[in-house]
Design a protein around this motif. Sequence first.
Motif, mmCIF file in Angstrom:
data_model
loop_
_atom_site.group_PDB
_atom_site.id
_atom_site.type_symbol
_atom_site.label_atom_id
_atom_site.label_comp_id
_atom_site.label_asym_id
_atom_site.label_seq_id
_atom_site.Cartn_x
_atom_site.Cartn_y
_atom_site.Cartn_z
ATOM 1 N N ARG A 1 0.836 -1.209 0.000
ATOM 2 C CA ARG A 1 0.000 0.000 0.000
ATOM 3 C C ARG A 1 0.870 1.260 0.000
ATOM 4 N N ALA A 2 1.943 1.247 0.784
ATOM 5 C CA ALA A 2 2.853 2.402 0.806
ATOM 6 C C ALA A 2 3.528 2.586 -0.547
ATOM 7 N N LYS A 3 3.935 1.489 -1.155
ATOM 8 C CA LYS A 3 4.569 1.555 -2.480
ATOM 9 C C LYS A 3 3.617 2.174 -3.492
ATOM 10 N N GLU A 4 2.364 1.734 -3.481
ATOM 11 C CA GLU A 4 1.365 2.286 -4.402
ATOM 12 C C GLU A 4 1.184 3.777 -4.162
ATOM 13 N N ARG A 5 1.168 4.166 -2.909
ATOM 14 C CA ARG A 5 1.011 5.592 -2.555
ATOM 15 C C ARG A 5 2.211 6.398 -3.050
ATOM 16 N N LEU A 6 3.419 5.848 -2.889
ATOM 17 C CA LEU A 6 4.621 6.526 -3.376
ATOM 18 C C LEU A 6 4.618 6.627 -4.901
ATOM 19 N N VAL A 7 4.203 5.558 -5.558
ATOM 20 C CA VAL A 7 4.164 5.529 -7.025
ATOM 21 C C VAL A 7 3.185 6.563 -7.572
ATOM 22 N N THR A 8 2.063 6.764 -6.890
ATOM 23 C CA THR A 8 1.010 7.645 -7.408
ATOM 24 C C THR A 8 1.067 9.074 -6.872
ATOM 25 N N SER A 9 2.006 9.376 -5.996
ATOM 26 C CA SER A 9 2.111 10.728 -5.449
ATOM 27 C C SER A 9 2.604 11.704 -6.525
#
Length: 120
Positions: A25-33
């Motif tokens: 979930r954190a990776k997805e958030r970092l990718v989409t920021s």
Amino acid sequence: MQLNAVCAPYLILYFNDPDCDDCRRAKERLVTSQSLNRLMDSGSLALLSVCVGGKTAAWQQAAFPARWIDGYDEGWQLTRRQVYDLKAMPTLYLLDSRKRVILKDISIDKIEECLRHSVR
């Protein structure tokens, strides 16, 4: 890779385990920021992803954005020597250009807020 080889005013250290749901979930958030991606595009920010479990099958199969620096804790050196305070996964640090810790064990929102006020 040595941290000093990363040439950017700011560096996010993203300690993770590819098998961890919170890490995904954190990776997805970092990718989409959008704000973090703009800073990476401009060269103001680098992101180093470190798999704390070493060179695992999950790490080898994981896909990471091309602009990220992707690595693993070989021989669990960071964990054994307790170089970083890794109480839970994922753990995020924000470092400055001299690789000094600005923020430790912090949320992505707080990193974005700090960078919004620091990078002009």
